[in-house]
Design a protein around this motif. Structure first.
Motif, PDB file in Angstrom:
ATOM      1  N   ILE A 102       0.859  -1.182   0.000  1.00  0.00           N
ATOM      2  CA  ILE A 102       0.000   0.000   0.000  1.00  0.00           C
ATOM      3  C   ILE A 102       0.893   1.228   0.000  1.00  0.00           C
ATOM      4  O   ILE A 102       1.809   1.341   0.812  1.00  0.00           O
ATOM      5  CB  ILE A 102      -0.923  -0.010   1.236  1.00  0.00           C
ATOM      6  CG1 ILE A 102      -1.829  -1.246   1.186  1.00  0.00           C
ATOM      7  CG2 ILE A 102      -1.741   1.268   1.318  1.00  0.00           C
ATOM      8  CD1 ILE A 102      -2.570  -1.544   2.465  1.00  0.00           C
ATOM      9  N   LYS A 103       0.639   2.131  -0.915  1.00  0.00           N
ATOM     10  CA  LYS A 103       1.383   3.390  -0.994  1.00  0.00           C
ATOM     11  C   LYS A 103       0.711   4.408  -0.077  1.00  0.00           C
ATOM     12  O   LYS A 103      -0.496   4.553  -0.061  1.00  0.00           O
ATOM     13  CB  LYS A 103       1.391   3.938  -2.422  1.00  0.00           C
ATOM     14  CG  LYS A 103       2.004   3.014  -3.433  1.00  0.00           C
ATOM     15  CD  LYS A 103       3.494   3.085  -3.391  1.00  0.00           C
ATOM     16  CE  LYS A 103       4.048   2.264  -4.551  1.00  0.00           C
ATOM     17  NZ  LYS A 103       5.453   2.109  -4.503  1.00  0.00           N
ATOM     18  N   ALA A 104       1.530   5.103   0.705  1.00  0.00           N
ATOM     19  CA  ALA A 104       1.042   6.169   1.572  1.00  0.00           C
ATOM     20  C   ALA A 104       2.064   7.296   1.512  1.00  0.00           C
ATOM     21  O   ALA A 104       3.153   7.137   0.949  1.00  0.00           O
ATOM     22  CB  ALA A 104       0.874   5.660   2.996  1.00  0.00           C
ATOM     23  N   THR A 105       1.724   8.423   2.109  1.00  0.00           N
ATOM     24  CA  THR A 105       2.620   9.571   2.088  1.00  0.00           C
ATOM     25  C   THR A 105       2.948  10.005   3.505  1.00  0.00           C
ATOM     26  O   THR A 105       2.055  10.267   4.310  1.00  0.00           O
ATOM     27  CB  THR A 105       1.970  10.753   1.335  1.00  0.00           C
ATOM     28  OG1 THR A 105       1.600  10.318   0.039  1.00  0.00           O
ATOM     29  CG2 THR A 105       2.935  11.920   1.225  1.00  0.00           C
ATOM     30  N   CYS A 106       4.222  10.071   3.797  1.00  0.00           N
ATOM     31  CA  CYS A 106       4.716  10.609   5.066  1.00  0.00           C
ATOM     32  C   CYS A 106       4.990  12.096   4.831  1.00  0.00           C
ATOM     33  O   CYS A 106       5.606  12.441   3.813  1.00  0.00           O
ATOM     34  CB  CYS A 106       5.989   9.890   5.499  1.00  0.00           C
ATOM     35  SG  CYS A 106       6.824  10.647   6.917  1.00  0.00           S
ATOM     36  N   PRO A 107       4.562  12.975   5.730  1.00  0.00           N
ATOM     37  CA  PRO A 107       4.801  14.404   5.507  1.00  0.00           C
ATOM     38  C   PRO A 107       6.290  14.769   5.470  1.00  0.00           C
ATOM     39  O   PRO A 107       6.668  15.781   4.891  1.00  0.00           O
ATOM     40  CB  PRO A 107       4.111  15.089   6.683  1.00  0.00           C
ATOM     41  CG  PRO A 107       3.709  14.036   7.634  1.00  0.00           C
ATOM     42  CD  PRO A 107       3.802  12.717   6.946  1.00  0.00           C
ATOM     43  N   ARG A 108       7.139  13.952   6.068  1.00  0.00           N
ATOM     44  CA  ARG A 108       8.582  14.229   6.076  1.00  0.00           C
ATOM     45  C   ARG A 108       9.321  13.523   4.936  1.00  0.00           C
ATOM     46  O   ARG A 108      10.260  14.072   4.376  1.00  0.00           O
ATOM     47  CB  ARG A 108       9.194  13.801   7.409  1.00  0.00           C
ATOM     48  CG  ARG A 108       8.786  14.685   8.567  1.00  0.00           C
ATOM     49  CD  ARG A 108       9.403  14.249   9.876  1.00  0.00           C
ATOM     50  NE  ARG A 108       8.770  13.096  10.506  1.00  0.00           N
ATOM     51  CZ  ARG A 108       7.658  13.136  11.203  1.00  0.00           C
ATOM     52  NH1 ARG A 108       7.014  14.261  11.351  1.00  0.00           N
ATOM     53  NH2 ARG A 108       7.157  12.058  11.749  1.00  0.00           N
ATOM     54  N   CYS A 109       8.900  12.293   4.625  1.00  0.00           N
ATOM     55  CA  CYS A 109       9.669  11.460   3.690  1.00  0.00           C
ATOM     56  C   CYS A 109       9.059  11.351   2.304  1.00  0.00           C
ATOM     57  O   CYS A 109       9.703  10.871   1.380  1.00  0.00           O
ATOM     58  CB  CYS A 109       9.831  10.055   4.280  1.00  0.00           C
ATOM     59  SG  CYS A 109      10.573  10.051   5.909  1.00  0.00           S
ATOM     60  N   GLY A 110       7.807  11.713   2.163  1.00  0.00           N
ATOM     61  CA  GLY A 110       7.135  11.570   0.878  1.00  0.00           C
ATOM     62  C   GLY A 110       6.481  10.202   0.759  1.00  0.00           C
ATOM     63  O   GLY A 110       6.061   9.608   1.748  1.00  0.00           O
ATOM     64  N   ALA A 136       3.426   3.957  11.308  1.00  0.00           N
ATOM     65  CA  ALA A 136       4.764   4.446  11.635  1.00  0.00           C
ATOM     66  C   ALA A 136       5.564   4.421  10.347  1.00  0.00           C
ATOM     67  O   ALA A 136       5.667   3.378   9.695  1.00  0.00           O
ATOM     68  CB  ALA A 136       5.412   3.562  12.697  1.00  0.00           C
ATOM     69  N   CYS A 137       6.113   5.548   9.975  1.00  0.00           N
ATOM     70  CA  CYS A 137       6.881   5.629   8.729  1.00  0.00           C
ATOM     71  C   CYS A 137       8.120   4.745   8.847  1.00  0.00           C
ATOM     72  O   CYS A 137       8.887   4.859   9.804  1.00  0.00           O
ATOM     73  CB  CYS A 137       7.287   7.077   8.460  1.00  0.00           C
ATOM     74  SG  CYS A 137       8.350   7.246   7.013  1.00  0.00           S
ATOM     75  N   PRO A 138       8.333   3.851   7.872  1.00  0.00           N
ATOM     76  CA  PRO A 138       9.505   2.971   7.931  1.00  0.00           C
ATOM     77  C   PRO A 138      10.827   3.718   7.702  1.00  0.00           C
ATOM     78  O   PRO A 138      11.886   3.211   8.058  1.00  0.00           O
ATOM     79  CB  PRO A 138       9.249   1.950   6.822  1.00  0.00           C
ATOM     80  CG  PRO A 138       8.267   2.585   5.908  1.00  0.00           C
ATOM     81  CD  PRO A 138       7.473   3.554   6.730  1.00  0.00           C
ATOM     82  N   SER A 139      10.772   4.928   7.174  1.00  0.00           N
ATOM     83  CA  SER A 139      11.997   5.694   6.927  1.00  0.00           C
ATOM     84  C   SER A 139      12.425   6.517   8.139  1.00  0.00           C
ATOM     85  O   SER A 139      13.571   6.482   8.547  1.00  0.00           O
ATOM     86  CB  SER A 139      11.817   6.622   5.728  1.00  0.00           C
ATOM     87  OG  SER A 139      11.565   5.870   4.568  1.00  0.00           O
ATOM     88  N   CYS A 140      11.480   7.283   8.706  1.00  0.00           N
ATOM     89  CA  CYS A 140      11.843   8.199   9.789  1.00  0.00           C
ATOM     90  C   CYS A 140      11.273   7.785  11.146  1.00  0.00           C
ATOM     91  O   CYS A 140      11.533   8.435  12.150  1.00  0.00           O
ATOM     92  CB  CYS A 140      11.393   9.612   9.466  1.00  0.00           C
ATOM     93  SG  CYS A 140       9.583   9.837   9.455  1.00  0.00           S
TER      94      CYS A 140
END
Length: 110
Positions: free
Chosen positions: A4-12, A38-42
């Protein structure tokens, strides 16, 4: 497994799997529905509103609906908690037999 594609406000744009997403659906309609992850990047926690279309898409992708959160603004019945109550509780927890004392207090108040 579905991605599933989602958007993190910090990572895109990020990619998630259904277990990564917490979906809460308001019983009165989609007005109070939301999804969070929880964003997997940040590792930032992101919560977004979910309209009826988003709810249907997430469910069809395998995201499970969680139990609705209870309204935390509802006032509990009974007297307000005081500083003395908090200090008494702290003192109770400092002892080794705090659990037995708490059970005894609970039985006495019935």
């Amino acid at each position: 497994m579905t991605t599933i594609k989602a958007t993190c406000p910090r990572c895109g744009e990020i990619t998630l799997t259904p277990p990564d997403i917490d979906l809460r659906v308001d019983g009165d309609g989609a007005q109070g529905s939301s999804y969070a992850f929880a964003c997997p990047s940040c590792n930032g926690y992101v919560r977004k509103p979910a309209d009826e279309r988003i709810v249907r898409l997430l469910i069809s992708g395998g995201v499970e609906v969680l139990e609705p959160e209870r309204d935390l603004h509802v006032r509990a019945e009974g007297p307000a908690l005081t500083y003395d109550d908090l200090l008494d509780f702290h003192t109770l927890l400092a002892g080794d037999d705090w659990f037995d004392a708490l059970l005894a207090e609970s039985r006495d108040s019935r």
